[in-house]
Design an enzyme around this catalytic site. Structure first.
Site, PDB file in Angstrom:
ATOM      1  N   LYS A  16       5.630   1.095  -0.773  1.00  0.00           N
ATOM      2  CA  LYS A  16       7.258   1.078   1.023  1.00  0.00           C
ATOM      3  C   LYS A  16       5.569   2.295   1.725  1.00  0.00           C
ATOM      4  CE  LYS A  16      11.865   1.745   2.136  1.00  0.00           C
ATOM      5  NZ  LYS A  16      12.718   1.916   1.921  1.00  0.00           N
ATOM      6  N   GLU A  76       7.052   4.594  -3.141  1.00  0.00           N
ATOM      7  CA  GLU A  76       7.518   4.599  -1.677  1.00  0.00           C
ATOM      8  C   GLU A  76       6.373   6.837  -1.684  1.00  0.00           C
ATOM      9  OE1 GLU A  76      10.946   5.879   1.157  1.00  0.00           O
ATOM     10  OE2 GLU A  76      11.040   5.187  -0.647  1.00  0.00           O
TER      11      GLU A  76
END
EC number: 4.1.2.13
Length: 388
Positions: A257, A215
């Site tokens: 993500k 992420e």
């Protein structure tokens, strides 16, 4: 982790994309040491990633730090006590039928070891709902020396031993969040630091049996347009995959993500769901290998409805990856307000959570419509300089 070393003569890229514009010398044959992962968990990692990236399901991000959880509780007039955090987390994980729409739940360390108010382990409740337990493993952001007031993510020290313990506790995937700020550059240093940290985390996680969620959040802060976001996102993901390859990360055993490609929150020109979809899918096709099983988008301060609409737009045609969600506020906001800390409101709050989870499940399948959405669900949740 055992590994095998091979000696091989080959041409190798010596620079990541950031250095691509510089004059390069003619490549010369070099003898390098190639490390091949001997992954004891490889089959399990692939299976876990595919389970999370299953049709019509996504991730419930409930890994807010205790400090951030305290802010959420304060918004409904509750003190930040372990008992109140436990009560709220119990409400979330015991929502009947949640596993129909949610395949994974990211937990804070306290939650991984916590029980519900009825004394049952939260990890066991999730498993019974067919929801894979995950764990936030980064230690937060700190100032990055030598940068333009940017940050880097700490937590690599001791990560292997922590993740081994998390695996024993029942976690099967991990999350590491770092951020990139467009108004502050981003500088070459900050992007490289973010990418390298994510790559090291991903390699360590796979060696310890946890599917890494990668992420690098591109913050919404700023007045920039969508084209600038697209430009930065291309560089960030090019760097991230360059360094993951350097660290022998198995792409079939990771999940991403990313931020959706949107204008800055303070940009006057807003983007439609179709524009967000076009830019974001173009980014994914240019930068993300099809070996990656799942793209689990963060909402990043979008309203509940906006996050769902954008996801739905991206699923109007076939994609080489499972394109889904990993939302926190965009799943929990109405639920939290409905609960208000009152025991008699638990069922209504769970119904609100299930309503949003179902909406995003439909969006993952490309079948969502916004008919009947409440006005409150359309309110943006962007917070400038947001700290998670």
């Amino acid at each position: 982790m055992a590994s095998a070393t091979l000696l091989k003569s080959s041409f190798l890229p010596k620079k990541s994309e950031w250095g691509a514009t510089r004059q390069a010398a003619a490549p010369k044959p070099v003898t390098v040491s190639m490390v091949v992962r001997a992954g004891a968990y490889d089959d399990e990692l692939v299976k876990t990633a595919k389970t999370i990236a299953s049709p019509g399901r996504g991730i419930l991000a409930m890994d807010e730090s205790n400090a951030t959880c305290g802010k959420r509780l304060a918004s409904i007039g509750l003190e930040n006590t372990e008992a109140n955090r436990q009560a709220y987390r119990t409400l979330l994980v015991t929502a009947p039928g949640l596993g129909q729409y949610i395949s994974g739940a990211i937990l804070f360390e306290e939650t991984l070891y916590q029980s519900t108010v009825d004394g049952k382990k939260i990890v066991d409740i999730l498993t019974e709902q067919k929801i894979v337990p995950g764990i936030k493993v980064d230690k937060g952001l700190v100032p990055l020396a030598g940068s333009n007031n940017e940050s880097w993510c700490q937590g690599l020290d001791g990560l292997a031993s922590r993740e081994a313990a998390y695996y024993q506790q029942g976690a099967r995937f991990a999350k590491w969040r770092t951020v990139v700020s467009i108004p502050n550059g981003p500088s070459e240093l900050a992007v490289k630091e973010a990418a390298w940290g994510l790559a090291r985390y991903a390699a360590i996680s796979q060696d310890n049996g946890l599917v890494p969620i990668v992420e690098p959040e591109i913050l919404l802060d700023g007045e920039h347009g969508i084209d600038r976001t697209f430009e930065v996102a291309q560089k960030v993901w090019a760097e991230t995959f360059f360094y993951m390859a350097e660290n022998n990360v198995m792409f079939e055993g990771i999940l991403l993500k990313p931020s959706m490609v949107t204008p800055g929150a303070e940009c006057k020109d807003r983007a439609t769901p179709e524009q967000v979809s076009d830019y974001t899918l173009k980014l994914l096709h240019r930068r993300i290998p099809p070996a990656v099983p799942g793209i689990m988008f963060l909402s990043g301060g979008q309203s509940e409805v906006e996050a769902t609409q954008n996801l739905n737009a991206m699923n109007q045609g076939p994609n080489p990856w499972h394109v889904s969600f990993s939302y926190a506020r965009a799943l929990q906001n109405t639920c939290l307000k409905t609960w208000g800390g009152q025991p008699e409101n638990v069922k209504a709050a769970q119904d609100a959570l299930l309503l949003r989870a179902k909406a995003n499940s439909l969006a993952q399948l490309g079948k969502y419509t916004s008919d009947g959405e409440a006005a409150e669900a359309k309110e943006g949740m962007f917070v400038k300089n947001y700290v998670y």
